[in-house]
Design a protein around this motif. Structure first.
Motif, PDB file in Angstrom:
ATOM      1  N   SER A  63      38.052  41.532  41.967  1.00 44.63           N
ATOM      2  CA  SER A  63      37.273  41.626  40.377  1.00 44.63           C
ATOM      3  C   SER A  63      36.842  42.893  39.813  1.00 44.63           C
ATOM      4  N   ALA A  64      36.150  43.273  40.435  1.00 46.81           N
ATOM      5  CA  ALA A  64      34.949  44.070  40.003  1.00 46.81           C
ATOM      6  C   ALA A  64      36.355  45.632  39.909  1.00 46.81           C
ATOM      7  N   LEU A  65      36.724  45.625  40.862  1.00 47.67           N
ATOM      8  CA  LEU A  65      38.097  47.151  40.738  1.00 47.67           C
ATOM      9  C   LEU A  65      39.256  46.273  38.890  1.00 47.67           C
ATOM     10  N   HIS A  66      39.212  45.450  38.776  1.00 52.33           N
ATOM     11  CA  HIS A  66      40.267  45.081  38.436  1.00 52.33           C
ATOM     12  C   HIS A  66      39.302  45.111  36.867  1.00 52.33           C
ATOM     13  N   LEU A  67      38.322  44.929  36.528  1.00 50.48           N
ATOM     14  CA  LEU A  67      37.345  45.162  35.122  1.00 50.48           C
ATOM     15  C   LEU A  67      37.002  46.434  35.503  1.00 50.48           C
ATOM     16  N   LYS A  85      22.632  53.551  35.291  1.00 45.74           N
ATOM     17  CA  LYS A  85      21.935  53.224  34.778  1.00 45.74           C
ATOM     18  C   LYS A  85      22.246  51.378  34.402  1.00 45.74           C
ATOM     19  N   HIS A  86      23.688  50.990  34.179  1.00 44.87           N
ATOM     20  CA  HIS A  86      24.641  49.301  34.384  1.00 44.87           C
ATOM     21  C   HIS A  86      24.628  48.830  36.041  1.00 44.87           C
ATOM     22  N   GLY A  87      25.065  47.791  36.414  1.00 43.11           N
ATOM     23  CA  GLY A  87      25.356  47.083  37.183  1.00 43.11           C
ATOM     24  C   GLY A  87      25.187  45.481  36.160  1.00 43.11           C
ATOM     25  N   ILE A  88      26.749  45.152  36.392  1.00 44.72           N
ATOM     26  CA  ILE A  88      27.643  44.030  36.461  1.00 44.72           C
ATOM     27  C   ILE A  88      27.652  43.265  37.618  1.00 44.72           C
ATOM     28  N   ALA A  89      27.535  42.173  37.651  1.00 42.55           N
ATOM     29  CA  ALA A  89      27.512  41.305  38.738  1.00 42.55           C
ATOM     30  C   ALA A  89      29.056  40.637  38.873  1.00 42.55           C
ATOM     31  N   VAL A  90      30.036  40.165  39.570  1.00 40.01           N
ATOM     32  CA  VAL A  90      31.187  39.644  39.570  1.00 40.01           C
ATOM     33  C   VAL A  90      31.169  38.232  40.720  1.00 40.01           C
ATOM     34  N   GLU A 134      31.374  35.240  48.055  1.00 35.12           N
ATOM     35  CA  GLU A 134      32.009  35.813  47.368  1.00 35.12           C
ATOM     36  C   GLU A 134      30.840  36.555  47.005  1.00 35.12           C
ATOM     37  N   GLY A 135      31.088  37.850  46.307  1.00 39.62           N
ATOM     38  CA  GLY A 135      30.551  38.140  45.430  1.00 39.62           C
ATOM     39  C   GLY A 135      30.742  39.959  45.051  1.00 39.62           C
ATOM     40  N   GLY A 136      30.303  40.313  44.014  1.00 34.19           N
ATOM     41  CA  GLY A 136      30.775  41.474  43.920  1.00 34.19           C
ATOM     42  C   GLY A 136      30.351  42.906  43.162  1.00 34.19           C
ATOM     43  N   PHE A 137      30.945  43.387  42.586  1.00 30.16           N
ATOM     44  CA  PHE A 137      29.500  44.660  41.569  1.00 30.16           C
ATOM     45  C   PHE A 137      30.445  45.873  41.030  1.00 30.16           C
ATOM     46  N   VAL A 138      29.691  45.736  39.384  1.00 35.29           N
ATOM     47  CA  VAL A 138      30.069  46.911  39.115  1.00 35.29           C
ATOM     48  C   VAL A 138      29.153  48.335  37.779  1.00 35.29           C
ATOM     49  N   MET A 173      33.178  56.970  36.325  1.00 35.05           N
ATOM     50  CA  MET A 173      33.390  56.268  35.493  1.00 35.05           C
ATOM     51  C   MET A 173      32.461  54.819  35.158  1.00 35.05           C
ATOM     52  N   ALA A 174      32.649  53.945  37.207  1.00 36.30           N
ATOM     53  CA  ALA A 174      32.795  53.092  36.894  1.00 36.30           C
ATOM     54  C   ALA A 174      32.708  53.299  39.043  1.00 36.30           C
TER      55      ALA A 174
END
Length: 369
Positions: free
Chosen positions: A61-65, A51-56, A192-196, A175-176
């Motif tokens: 950082s994705a794991l941390h958040l 449903k949701h995607g958040i770019a980091v 670099e880049g990441g995603f949740v 959950m994520a």
């Protein structure tokens, strides 16, 4: 030389599109987050079935958040695998939690659900399976355990863009889900880049806030956050590459099957298993053999680059000695760490070159069988 991967070849194949996208971002004057990142968030979340995607700014950082959004904190225990890149454990430690390692399934090299239950204590708050080498962990038994004990699942999908488990995409089950776009990944940025990914409205809202200094609105900080924002140029580049990802994945899978056919029956070599119901996306093609280092040396002399993913499991890393684990605690992970060898695999690798690699592996393996 046949390299492990060839980022230059990939760039050349989509050069005009990438350069045009970058020029448009530069002309826009909007260099952090912005329209390109928002569009990529929608597109990659849809790709993953979330449903949701958040770019980091990175997979770490994705794991941390994701862990913060799950309210994992000091003194909590998070069960994970020791056969992974160190960032998995680092993210757990970064929120003040304690990594609790559980051994792997020797066939898939992912977290063994049978051994997870014995590691659950009253302090356990989450399970963090790693979808290793491009194949998802065995998620249904882990989900049952999580439901039974009231635990959260956070997927480390940093090596599994587009991988599937009985029709469900990596990043859509827990959950994520957390992804890395490090350049060598199946979907890689030019930096670099990441995603949740998440299906939770509350988690998505908090992760978006945390990645941008905990701001509810500009200069109004409701909690302590971080500068984990994605650059607009990376969002634009990833949008271009995402359009090609399925084709690249099918080529990786065809190369993986080809390697399997060519190396079937070679004495002393175990091939990667694509488990029932799973779609392996072959981030790496990892074979196993006792004389791994000797074969790697012989292939290197023949002009074939190989990789080691990962030669020292996390519980034996000096940085994590304080956790108190010792050699012998996780025999399957330790054995795999000494035997796994990654062969070249990337969409631009020709089948002729793959045949050259396979022939070289077979010849040198048989000589020393």
């Amino acid at each position: 030389m046949i390299p492990m991967s060839d980022l230059q070849a990939q760039y050349k194949s989509i050069r005009r599109e990438v350069e045009q996208a970058v020029i448009e971002v530069l002309a826009s004057g909007q260099y952090v987050l912005g329209r390109e990142v928002e569009a990529f968030e929608e597109e990659f979340a849809a790709f993953c079935g979330s449903k949701h995607g958040i770019a980091v700014n990175s997979g770490t950082s994705a794991l941390h958040l994701a862990l913060l959004a799950a309210d994992i904190g000091p003194g909590d225990e998070v069960i994970t695998t020791p056969l992974t890149f160190v960032a998995t454990a680092s993210a757990i430690v970064s929120v003040g939690a304690i990594p609790v390692f559980v051994d792997i399934d020797p066939l898939t090299l992912t977290l063994d659900p049978v051994k997870v239950e014995a590691a659950i204590t009253e302090r356990t708050r989450a399970i963090l399976p790693v979808h290793l080498y491009g194949q998802m962990a065995d998620m249904d038994p882990l989900r049952l355990l999580a439901h039974r004990f009231g635990l959260v699942i956070v997927e480390d999908a940093c090596q599994a863009h587009g991988a599937e488990y009985f029709g469900r995409r990596a990043g859509s089950i827990g959950m994520a889900g957390c992804f890395s776009f490090y350049p060598g990944k199946n979907l890689g940025a030019c930096g670099e880049g990441g995603f949740v990914t998440t299906n939770s409205d509350a988690a998505a809202e908090r992760i978006r806030r945390l990645r941008d200094w905990g701001q509810l609105e500009r200069y109004h900080h409701v909690e302590k956050g971080f500068n984990y924002r994605m650059d607009a140029i990376q969002g634009a580049i990833l949008r271009i590459k995402l359009r090609y990802l399925e084709g690249w994945t099918e080529t990786r899978r065809a190369l993986g099957q080809y390697y399997g056919q060519q190396l079937a029956g070679v004495p002393g070599i175990d091939l990667p298993l694509e488990a029932e119901g799973r779609r392996h996306v072959y981030h790496v093609f990892a074979i196993r053999l006792p004389e791994r280092d000797a074969l790697a040396s012989r292939l290197g002399k023949a002009g074939i680059q190989t990789g080691l993913h990962y030669p020292v499991p996390v519980h034996l890393q000096h940085a994590y000695a304080d956790l108190g684990y010792r050699r012998g605690d996780f025999p399957e992970a330790e054995a795999a760490a000494t035997e796994v060898l990654s062969l070249p695999i990337y969409p631009e690798l020709s089948f002729a070159k793959a045949r050259e690699v396979a022939d070289c592996v077979a010849d040198r393996a048989r000589v020393h069988a």
